[in-house]
Design a protein around this motif. Structure first.
Motif, PDB file in Angstrom:
ATOM      1  N   HIS A 132       0.784  -1.232   0.000  1.00 62.31           N
ATOM      2  CA  HIS A 132       0.000   0.000   0.000  1.00 62.31           C
ATOM      3  C   HIS A 132       0.821   1.290   0.000  1.00 62.31           C
ATOM      4  CE1 HIS A 132      -3.685  -2.261   0.500  1.00 62.31           C
ATOM      5  NE2 HIS A 132      -3.158  -2.908   1.514  1.00 62.31           N
ATOM      6  N   ALA A 133       2.113   1.225   0.270  1.00 63.41           N
ATOM      7  CA  ALA A 133       2.918   2.445   0.342  1.00 63.41           C
ATOM      8  C   ALA A 133       2.995   3.131  -1.019  1.00 63.41           C
ATOM      9  CB  ALA A 133       4.318   2.133   0.854  1.00 63.41           C
ATOM     10  N   HIS A 134       3.206   4.444  -0.984  1.00 64.69           N
ATOM     11  CA  HIS A 134       3.288   5.257  -2.198  1.00 64.69           C
ATOM     12  C   HIS A 134       4.720   5.441  -2.678  1.00 64.69           C
ATOM     13  CE1 HIS A 134      -0.957   6.313  -1.615  1.00 64.69           C
ATOM     14  NE2 HIS A 134      -0.646   6.440  -0.336  1.00 64.69           N
ATOM     15  N   CYS A 135       5.655   4.758  -2.046  1.00 60.65           N
ATOM     16  CA  CYS A 135       7.062   4.864  -2.422  1.00 60.65           C
ATOM     17  C   CYS A 135       7.716   3.499  -2.246  1.00 60.65           C
ATOM     18  CB  CYS A 135       7.768   5.921  -1.574  1.00 60.65           C
ATOM     19  SG  CYS A 135       7.831   5.517   0.183  1.00 60.65           S
ATOM     20  N   ALA A 136       9.010   3.431  -2.471  1.00 57.94           N
ATOM     21  CA  ALA A 136       9.727   2.179  -2.259  1.00 57.94           C
ATOM     22  C   ALA A 136       9.743   1.817  -0.778  1.00 57.94           C
ATOM     23  CB  ALA A 136      11.158   2.308  -2.783  1.00 57.94           C
ATOM     24  N   VAL A 137       9.764   0.518  -0.496  1.00 61.25           N
ATOM     25  CA  VAL A 137       9.783   0.008   0.879  1.00 61.25           C
ATOM     26  C   VAL A 137      10.993  -0.898   1.036  1.00 61.25           C
ATOM     27  CG1 VAL A 137       8.575  -1.392   2.588  1.00 61.25           C
ATOM     28  CG2 VAL A 137       7.282   0.143   1.094  1.00 61.25           C
ATOM     29  N   LEU A 138      11.826  -0.620   2.025  1.00 63.89           N
ATOM     30  CA  LEU A 138      13.001  -1.438   2.297  1.00 63.89           C
ATOM     31  C   LEU A 138      12.748  -2.262   3.554  1.00 63.89           C
ATOM     32  CD1 LEU A 138      15.899  -1.913   1.187  1.00 63.89           C
ATOM     33  CD2 LEU A 138      16.695  -0.361   2.981  1.00 63.89           C
ATOM     34  N   VAL A 139      12.765  -3.585   3.389  1.00 65.70           N
ATOM     35  CA  VAL A 139      12.536  -4.513   4.497  1.00 65.70           C
ATOM     36  C   VAL A 139      13.897  -5.016   4.957  1.00 65.70           C
ATOM     37  CG1 VAL A 139      11.376  -6.613   5.241  1.00 65.70           C
ATOM     38  CG2 VAL A 139      10.327  -5.167   3.476  1.00 65.70           C
ATOM     39  N   VAL A 140      14.252  -4.719   6.216  1.00 65.08           N
ATOM     40  CA  VAL A 140      15.609  -4.962   6.717  1.00 65.08           C
ATOM     41  C   VAL A 140      15.622  -6.133   7.693  1.00 65.08           C
ATOM     42  CG1 VAL A 140      17.570  -3.944   7.934  1.00 65.08           C
ATOM     43  CG2 VAL A 140      16.117  -2.504   6.481  1.00 65.08           C
ATOM     44  N   PRO A 141      16.410  -7.174   7.435  1.00 63.81           N
ATOM     45  CA  PRO A 141      16.596  -8.227   8.443  1.00 63.81           C
ATOM     46  C   PRO A 141      17.272  -7.664   9.683  1.00 63.81           C
ATOM     47  CG  PRO A 141      17.324  -8.964   6.264  1.00 63.81           C
ATOM     48  CD  PRO A 141      17.103  -7.482   6.169  1.00 63.81           C
ATOM     49  N   THR A 142      16.976  -8.245  10.833  1.00 61.13           N
ATOM     50  CA  THR A 142      17.508  -7.702  12.090  1.00 61.13           C
ATOM     51  C   THR A 142      19.026  -7.805  12.177  1.00 61.13           C
ATOM     52  OG1 THR A 142      17.148  -9.835  13.193  1.00 61.13           O
ATOM     53  CG2 THR A 142      15.379  -8.204  13.328  1.00 61.13           C
ATOM     54  N   GLU A 143      19.618  -8.709  11.388  1.00 59.99           N
ATOM     55  CA  GLU A 143      21.068  -8.890  11.466  1.00 59.99           C
ATOM     56  C   GLU A 143      21.837  -7.815  10.697  1.00 59.99           C
ATOM     57  OE1 GLU A 143      18.942 -11.138  10.377  1.00 59.99           O
ATOM     58  OE2 GLU A 143      18.887 -12.708  11.919  1.00 59.99           O
ATOM     59  N   ASN A 144      21.181  -7.082   9.815  1.00 61.61           N
ATOM     60  CA  ASN A 144      21.862  -6.070   8.996  1.00 61.61           C
ATOM     61  C   ASN A 144      22.031  -4.773   9.774  1.00 61.61           C
ATOM     62  OD1 ASN A 144      20.540  -7.929   6.799  1.00 61.61           O
ATOM     63  ND2 ASN A 144      22.058  -6.713   5.726  1.00 61.61           N
ATOM     64  N   MET A 145      23.273  -4.402  10.025  1.00 61.39           N
ATOM     65  CA  MET A 145      23.540  -3.211  10.817  1.00 61.39           C
ATOM     66  C   MET A 145      24.157  -2.078  10.008  1.00 61.39           C
ATOM     67  SD  MET A 145      22.467  -3.474  13.902  1.00 61.39           S
ATOM     68  CE  MET A 145      21.793  -4.746  14.952  1.00 61.39           C
ATOM     69  N   SER A 146      24.184  -2.231   8.675  1.00 57.10           N
ATOM     70  CA  SER A 146      24.735  -1.171   7.836  1.00 57.10           C
ATOM     71  C   SER A 146      24.215  -1.354   6.421  1.00 57.10           C
ATOM     72  CB  SER A 146      26.265  -1.195   7.847  1.00 57.10           C
ATOM     73  OG  SER A 146      26.736  -2.411   7.288  1.00 57.10           O
ATOM     74  N   PHE A 147      24.420  -0.329   5.588  1.00 60.91           N
ATOM     75  CA  PHE A 147      23.995  -0.395   4.191  1.00 60.91           C
ATOM     76  C   PHE A 147      24.983   0.380   3.346  1.00 60.91           C
ATOM     77  CE2 PHE A 147      21.642   0.365   0.366  1.00 60.91           C
ATOM     78  CZ  PHE A 147      20.829  -0.752   0.228  1.00 60.91           C
ATOM     79  N   ASP A 148      25.663  -0.322   2.445  1.00 58.24           N
ATOM     80  CA  ASP A 148      26.633   0.295   1.538  1.00 58.24           C
ATOM     81  C   ASP A 148      25.920   0.645   0.241  1.00 58.24           C
ATOM     82  OD1 ASP A 148      28.727   1.109  -0.018  1.00 58.24           O
ATOM     83  OD2 ASP A 148      29.754  -0.843  -0.054  1.00 58.24           O
ATOM     84  N   CYS A 149      25.623   1.908   0.049  1.00 51.63           N
ATOM     85  CA  CYS A 149      24.875   2.330  -1.138  1.00 51.63           C
ATOM     86  C   CYS A 149      25.659   2.140  -2.431  1.00 51.63           C
ATOM     87  CB  CYS A 149      24.456   3.793  -1.001  1.00 51.63           C
ATOM     88  SG  CYS A 149      23.133   4.058   0.195  1.00 51.63           S
TER      89      CYS A 149
END
Length: 270
Positions: A132-149
């Motif tokens: 239902h969101a009007h934009c992109a949705v990022l679902v993050v596992p609990t183990e992920n503590m960073s994101f390298d763009c």
């Protein structure tokens, strides 16, 4: 990704989604909006039949816990280097995040544990928000503590309207990625092959590598997930629920399986 919404709730997934949201905001010189569903309301003092209303929920304690959590996170944000604001609202968290997503680029939420039944597990709202969101949705596992763009990204492509929308919504992230892999799973080409997705991205300056993998039915989720892990992908982009939610609930499906079992963030659109 200039406007990033973060679901604020004190659960075991909050720290991971906070760190991921901050990394994305920093890389994009973006703004973080913390959205906190709240219980701050006056409960009814009467029951449905005119008698006293009795509940085991201590709203004062819940309110105090929410305020304490907000104060703790705000203190950290004030000491950081990301532009941010804080929004609260009544109601169902999935509905609130969906409403606030109208002028956002990304909503960051957590993967729920499914059958692991931990007491402080993230709320199982990923499916509803993704649809239902009007934009992109990022679902993050609990183990992920960073994101390298600037890390590799895998795009799961099946030519559906949902996959196409996810691809368009993810463009800002794809333009920053070091490598972009488009993967299809199946025995036959569809009516809208992955070369069309590659051509679309090329017109936006995004180079891609195409992969055709063999598999059928529910095997697709494992094949896609394993491929993304083999590429050290920082995210997997896919359309949410190409089949109906009911059908996937009853019979399973790629979206349901990956939401439950993914080990890397899922960027979804519907």
């Amino acid at each position: 990704m200039k406007t990033i919404l973060l679901h604020v709730f004190e659960d075991s997934g909050f720290e991971s989604r906070l760190q991921v949201a901050l990394d994305i905001a920093r890389s994009n010189e973006g703004h973080l909006t913390c959205v906190q569903p709240t219980t701050q309301f006056a409960p009814m003092s009467f029951g449905p039949m005119g008698g006293d209303f009795v509940t085991g929920i201590n709203f004062e304690d819940m309110d105090a816990a929410e305020r304490a959590h907000r104060e703790k996170i705000e203190k950290r944000l004030k000491e950081g280097d990301v532009s941010w604001d804080w929004q609260t609202g009544l109601g169902d968290p999935a509905t609130l995040l969906t409403e606030r997503s109208r002028l956002a680029d990304l909503v960051v939420i957590s993967q729920s544990y499914g059958k692991r039944n931990a007491g402080d597990e993230p709320l199982p709202i990923a499916g509803d928000v993704a649809v239902h969101a009007h934009c992109a949705v990022l679902v993050v596992p609990t183990e992920n503590m960073s994101f390298d763009c600037k890390g590799p990204i895998v795009v799961a492509w099946n030519g559906s309207a949902e996959a196409a929308k996810a691809l368009r919504l993810a463009l800002p992230m794809l333009k920053m990625a070091g490598d972009v892999h488009i993967v299809t799973v199946g025995d036959e080409d569809g009516d809208f092959p992955h070369t069309a997705a590659s051509t679309f991205l090329a017109r936006h300056g995004v180079s891609t590598t195409l992969h055709e993998l063999k598999g059928k039915g529910n095997e697709a989720s494992d094949i896609i997930g394993d491929f993304a892990m083999s590429q050290n992908a920082v995210a997997l982009i896919m359309g949410a629920y190409g089949h109906s939610r009911l059908r996937e609930t009853l019979f399973g499906g790629v979206t349901k399986n990956l939401l439950n079992d993914t080990k890397i963030p899922l960027l979804m659109g519907h």
